[in-house]
Design an enzyme around this catalytic site. Structure first.
Site, mmCIF file in Angstrom:
data_model
loop_
_atom_site.group_PDB
_atom_site.id
_atom_site.type_symbol
_atom_site.label_atom_id
_atom_site.label_comp_id
_atom_site.label_asym_id
_atom_site.label_seq_id
_atom_site.Cartn_x
_atom_site.Cartn_y
_atom_site.Cartn_z
ATOM 1 N N ASP A 108 3.241 2.823 11.467
ATOM 2 C CA ASP A 108 2.486 1.809 12.201
ATOM 3 C C ASP A 108 2.127 2.384 13.557
ATOM 4 O OD1 ASP A 108 4.006 0.159 14.644
ATOM 5 O OD2 ASP A 108 5.363 1.289 13.344
ATOM 6 N N ASP B 189 9.174 -5.625 13.688
ATOM 7 C CA ASP B 189 10.126 -4.789 14.410
ATOM 8 C C ASP B 189 11.022 -5.705 15.236
ATOM 9 O OD1 ASP B 189 9.289 -5.168 17.060
ATOM 10 O OD2 ASP B 189 8.036 -3.395 17.095
#
Length: 376
Positions: free
Chosen positions: A271, A92
């Site tokens: 996630d 990310d």
């Protein structure tokens, strides 16, 4: 990255697909264990592969940028070689971490200036710089730099934040498309839909994101304090617009029930730190419900943690033994609980996939949602 949509459920928006990267293939729906600083906390790579069955893990740009730093990662040959994980990695952008440091960051058009939570040193993230950082980390899937507004943001703030995220997205895509990977394998870039809990903003953002035709798309800014029904509504709004032939990644979500409800609404990738974080504190997720393994009721229970969704370790360790480890303060307890929870999450998405292909997803999901929320 390539994506093949293999099957769609007839009674819902649930899908089964196959993501192909240079580090391997990923069957969707998929859950990605979170390896924030280059490791999934307390779990060996071998256990991730053999006990958990993870196909892809997540790393965090903010944390890896600060420690061990780009110099070390580049010298090592990227995160795959540094941590010994040979399967796909997603990173990310660090946006969520930067913006959660509200007292340590300054936001402007160029990017975000922030202070390290480690030593207070000052740093700057721009949309271009975050692409460059993720190139060096070496993830297979890298994320756009976005602002993640709080779940209770008012309309004006949410709109301004979304528009800034869109301007940053264009800059990030331009940087990605004008650069190459560092280590000789393919990388891909996912934009992120924002817009808080406002349907019209979410539609605007999804339209803008979809216009770039990237290999996959993400939905951000959910599970940040808004009611669950708002989260589900925003997923539905966005997935009416995001292309059906590209994977959809719901960032940072969530509970087993959240995951099944999102799969029902057409999400493919997930996630969350919940399985490991809660596992370290003695909360176990099972197919029958939630266990607090510290409770006295498990002291004489010598059965596996979950006979219906067995983790490989459940055949060896009973609930009574796992409780003993937690009560005794033995570090093996949190480790085994984390492995169990991750194994359960991977079992859950595999069962979802199996039922999607079999045409039985909706009734299976409705049954599971009732069981998963039960406190045992």
């Amino acid at each position: 990255m390539d994506f093949e949509l293999q099957h769609k459920d007839g009674a819902s928006q649930a899908r089964a697909g196959l993501v192909t990267t240079d580090h391997g293939t990923i069957e969707t729906p998929i859950f990605m264990p979170v390896g924030t600083v280059g490791s999934v906390k307390g779990i060996h790579v071998k256990d991730l592969e053999e006990q958990v069955g993870a196909a892809i893990i997540l790393g965090n740009t903010y944390h890896l940028y600060l420690r061990p730093g780009l110099e070390v990662l580049k010298e090592a040959g990227g995160l795959h070689r540094f941590n010994g994980w040979s399967r796909p990695i997603l990173t990310d952008s660090g946006g969520f971490q930067v913006f959660s440091l509200s007292h340590r960051r300054k936001l402007k058009e160029e990017g975000a200036e922030f202070q390290s939570h480690i030593d207070g040193s000052r740093h700057f993230f721009s949309p271009e710089g975050v692409v460059d950082i993720q190139r060096v980390i070496g993830a297979d899937i890298i994320m756009a730099f976005d602002e993640c507004p709080p779940g209770d943001s008012d309309y004006t703030y949410a709109k301004q934040s979304m528009e800034l995220t869109h301007r940053w997205l264009k800059r990030g895509i331009d940087r990605f498309d004008s650069t190459e990977g560092v280590y000789g394998y393919r990388q891909t870039f996912f934009p992120i839909v924002q817009g808080a809990g406002y349907p019209d903003l979410r539609r605007q953002s999804a339209d803008y994101v979809a216009s770039f035709g990237r290999d996959g798309n993400a939905i951000g800014g959910l599970a940040v304090g808004e009611p669950e029904e708002v989260m589900y509504e925003m997923i539905e709004v966005v997935n009416e617009i995001l292309p059906v032939d590209k994977p959809r990644y719901l960032m940072g979500v969530g509970t087993p029930v959240n995951i099944l409800e999102a799969i029902d609404r057409g999400v493919d990738m997930f996630d969350c730190v919940m399985p490991t974080r809660n596992g370290r504190n003695g909360m176990l997720f099972t197919s029958q419900g939630i266990i607090n393994i510290r409770n006295e009721k498990w002291k004489h229970d010598f059965l596996p943690v979950d006979a219906d969704a067995p983790c490989a370790l459940d055949a060896v360790y009973s609930k009574a033994y796992l409780r003993h480890l937690f009560i005794a303060g033995e570090m093996l307890g949190p480790q085994l609980a984390s492995i169990h929870n991750l194994s359960f999450y991977l079992w859950l998405v595999k069962e979802a996939r199996r039922n999607i292909i079999a045409g039985s997803f909706r009734p299976w999901k409705e049954k599971m949602v009732k069981q998963l929320a039960t406190r045992l």
